[in-house]
Design a protein around this motif. Structure first.
Motif, PDB file in Angstrom:
ATOM      1  N   ARG A  78       0.713  -1.279   0.052  1.00 16.82           N
ATOM      2  CA  ARG A  78       0.071  -0.181  -0.474  1.00 16.82           C
ATOM      3  C   ARG A  78       1.084   1.516   0.153  1.00 16.82           C
ATOM      4  O   ARG A  78       0.623   1.843  -0.383  1.00 16.82           O
ATOM      5  CB  ARG A  78      -1.213  -0.019   1.756  1.00 16.82           C
ATOM      6  CG  ARG A  78      -2.977  -0.508   1.098  1.00 16.82           C
ATOM      7  CD  ARG A  78      -3.358   0.156   1.976  1.00 16.82           C
ATOM      8  NE  ARG A  78      -2.776  -0.821   2.858  1.00 16.82           N
ATOM      9  CZ  ARG A  78      -3.059  -1.404   4.163  1.00 16.82           C
ATOM     10  NH1 ARG A  78      -3.910  -2.778   3.645  1.00 16.82           N
ATOM     11  NH2 ARG A  78      -2.342  -1.711   5.322  1.00 16.82           N
ATOM     12  N   ARG A  79       2.191   0.932   0.780  1.00 16.88           N
ATOM     13  CA  ARG A  79       2.978   2.042   0.610  1.00 16.88           C
ATOM     14  C   ARG A  79       3.905   2.256  -0.148  1.00 16.88           C
ATOM     15  O   ARG A  79       4.872   3.270  -0.320  1.00 16.88           O
ATOM     16  CB  ARG A  79       3.514   2.104   1.939  1.00 16.88           C
ATOM     17  CG  ARG A  79       2.972   2.141   3.524  1.00 16.88           C
ATOM     18  CD  ARG A  79       3.872   2.856   4.369  1.00 16.88           C
ATOM     19  NE  ARG A  79       5.376   2.122   4.498  1.00 16.88           N
ATOM     20  CZ  ARG A  79       5.165   1.132   5.565  1.00 16.88           C
ATOM     21  NH1 ARG A  79       4.651   1.229   6.850  1.00 16.88           N
ATOM     22  NH2 ARG A  79       6.743   0.868   6.233  1.00 16.88           N
ATOM     23  N   ASN A  80       3.756   1.598  -1.483  1.00 12.00           N
ATOM     24  CA  ASN A  80       4.435   1.494  -2.146  1.00 12.00           C
ATOM     25  C   ASN A  80       6.106   1.454  -2.273  1.00 12.00           C
ATOM     26  O   ASN A  80       6.942   1.705  -3.078  1.00 12.00           O
ATOM     27  CB  ASN A  80       4.410   2.780  -3.123  1.00 12.00           C
ATOM     28  CG  ASN A  80       4.345   2.733  -5.202  1.00 12.00           C
ATOM     29  OD1 ASN A  80       3.920   1.071  -4.761  1.00 12.00           O
ATOM     30  ND2 ASN A  80       4.523   3.748  -5.888  1.00 12.00           N
ATOM     31  N   GLU A  81       5.746   0.275  -1.536  1.00 10.16           N
ATOM     32  CA  GLU A  81       7.648  -0.470  -1.445  1.00 10.16           C
ATOM     33  C   GLU A  81       7.539  -1.538  -1.218  1.00 10.16           C
ATOM     34  O   GLU A  81       6.497  -2.556  -1.382  1.00 10.16           O
ATOM     35  CB  GLU A  81       7.594  -0.325   0.665  1.00 10.16           C
ATOM     36  CG  GLU A  81       7.257   1.607   0.836  1.00 10.16           C
ATOM     37  CD  GLU A  81       7.769   1.656   2.735  1.00 10.16           C
ATOM     38  OE1 GLU A  81       8.050   1.025   3.361  1.00 10.16           O
ATOM     39  OE2 GLU A  81       7.313   2.878   2.762  1.00 10.16           O
ATOM     40  N   TYR A  82       8.407  -1.940  -1.361  1.00 11.80           N
ATOM     41  CA  TYR A  82       8.912  -3.407  -1.242  1.00 11.80           C
ATOM     42  C   TYR A  82       8.879  -4.165   0.052  1.00 11.80           C
ATOM     43  O   TYR A  82       9.416  -3.837   0.829  1.00 11.80           O
ATOM     44  CB  TYR A  82      10.931  -3.673  -1.705  1.00 11.80           C
ATOM     45  CG  TYR A  82      11.143  -5.036  -1.902  1.00 11.80           C
ATOM     46  CD1 TYR A  82      10.822  -5.650  -3.020  1.00 11.80           C
ATOM     47  CD2 TYR A  82      12.085  -5.531  -1.101  1.00 11.80           C
ATOM     48  CE1 TYR A  82      11.329  -7.351  -3.254  1.00 11.80           C
ATOM     49  CE2 TYR A  82      12.683  -6.961  -1.203  1.00 11.80           C
ATOM     50  CZ  TYR A  82      11.884  -7.274  -1.933  1.00 11.80           C
ATOM     51  OH  TYR A  82      12.800  -8.782  -1.800  1.00 11.80           O
ATOM     52  N   SER A  83       8.438  -5.413  -0.226  1.00  9.56           N
ATOM     53  CA  SER A  83       8.140  -5.976   0.788  1.00  9.56           C
ATOM     54  C   SER A  83       8.760  -7.425   1.274  1.00  9.56           C
ATOM     55  O   SER A  83       9.732  -8.192   0.062  1.00  9.56           O
ATOM     56  CB  SER A  83       6.628  -6.211   1.154  1.00  9.56           C
ATOM     57  OG  SER A  83       6.530  -8.006   2.160  1.00  9.56           O
ATOM     58  N   PRO A  84       9.793  -7.269   2.536  1.00  3.21           N
ATOM     59  CA  PRO A  84      11.046  -8.276   2.003  1.00  3.21           C
ATOM     60  C   PRO A  84      10.093 -10.031   2.647  1.00  3.21           C
ATOM     61  O   PRO A  84      10.701 -11.341   2.308  1.00  3.21           O
ATOM     62  CB  PRO A  84      11.552  -8.350   3.516  1.00  3.21           C
ATOM     63  CG  PRO A  84      10.698  -7.896   4.410  1.00  3.21           C
ATOM     64  CD  PRO A  84       9.471  -5.897   2.814  1.00  3.21           C
ATOM     65  N   ILE A  85       8.450  -9.500   2.877  1.00  2.00           N
ATOM     66  CA  ILE A  85       7.933 -11.006   3.179  1.00  2.00           C
ATOM     67  C   ILE A  85       7.056 -11.256   1.391  1.00  2.00           C
ATOM     68  O   ILE A  85       6.349 -10.362   1.014  1.00  2.00           O
ATOM     69  CB  ILE A  85       6.506 -10.880   4.252  1.00  2.00           C
ATOM     70  CG1 ILE A  85       7.360 -10.120   5.451  1.00  2.00           C
ATOM     71  CG2 ILE A  85       5.526 -11.684   4.008  1.00  2.00           C
ATOM     72  CD1 ILE A  85       6.643  -9.858   6.799  1.00  2.00           C
TER      73      ILE A  85
END
Length: 264
Positions: A33-40
């Motif tokens: 949602r924050r337009n960030e890469y997810s490590p999960i």
């Protein structure tokens, strides 16, 4: 322990697994949602089968009345990552949480097992609110890459088949496969930025295409069949080879038409 007692005993573990899956899947969605890469990448969970609990209790001489204190993996969560360095990021996310207490950690990524097994284990104490009150249970996180998970799943199946006595020739091939899987992880890490950019581009294009399709459906609902067909033909041409800017232009055009027809 009777079946009814087992159901009562396992109930808080089942609830804990469901709660933890929801929490960590929500963390992944929050990154997106924050337009960030997810490590999960994704999360799975399970409660140990009764037969497996009994087998482990017998192997390690754990009394039945000590299961909840001495068996740490009755509730198990697996968090899969795309890249090796994502594992440490997930570990840090768990360390910062206030809704669970870390008992201890085992780093089998840096301290690989002799078999070739790699994973990062965290044992936590987790409070579960049951009808009769709060109960603390132990649970285990296994954090690993997709390649590590593939290998571990195969090893687990072979250990089950051979009752922990895997033949030496197969054991050697397994170890070689584990090393190859880790080399793959390291190679993917070297081109991580390229991969992330490609995945981001795919997500952006997918979102634009979804918006175009929704607007085409809106045109159909407004009775503008000819216009919707024209846009569908243009979209079909762009889906495979079209650039993001071309799809954005198409989206702008169709949104403009939808607004115009709605005002009629």
């Amino acid at each position: 322990m009777a079946i009814k007692q087992w159901k009562s005993f396992l109930a808080p573990y089942e609830q804990a697994v469901e709660e933890l899956k929801v929490k960590f899947r929500s963390m992944r969605k929050e990154f997106r949602r924050r337009n960030e890469y997810s490590p999960i990448e994704f999360v799975t969970g399970r409660v140990k089968e009764i037969s497996s609990i009994l087998e482990k209790a017998n192997k390690f001489n754990i009394p039945m009345d000590r299961l909840q204190y001495e068996m740490e993996d009755i509730a198990g969560l697996r968090i899969m990552c795309q890249f090796v360095d994502d594992i440490e990021k997930v570990v840090e996310l768990i360390r910062k949480r206030k809704d669970m207490q870390i008992m201890y950690e085992k780093d089998y990524v840096k301290n690989v097992k002799q078999s070739g097994y790699r994973s990062y284990h965290i044992i936590i104490k987790y409070p579960v609110n049951m009808a009769e009150g709060q109960q603390e249970i132990l649970a285990e996180f296994q954090i690993r890459t997709l390649a590590m998970n593939f290998w571990a799943t195969i090893e687990h199946s072979l250990n089950y088949k051979y009752k922990q006595q895997i033949p030496e020739n197969i054991r050697k091939k397994l170890k070689s496969a584990a090393d190859s899987a880790f080399q793959l992880d390291e190679q993917m890490l070297e081109i991580k930025d390229e991969i992330k950019d490609a995945q981001k581009l795919f997500e952006v294009k997918s979102d634009i295409i979804s918006n175009i399709i929704n607007n085409i459906l809106t045109l159909i609902s407004l009775g503008k069949i000819a216009e919707s067909t024209r846009y569908q033909i243009q979209l079909n041409k762009l889906i495979e080879e079209g650039e993001v800017w071309e799809l954005n232009n198409l989206l702008f055009s169709i949104q403009r038409d939808v607004e115009k027809f709605r005002e009629l």
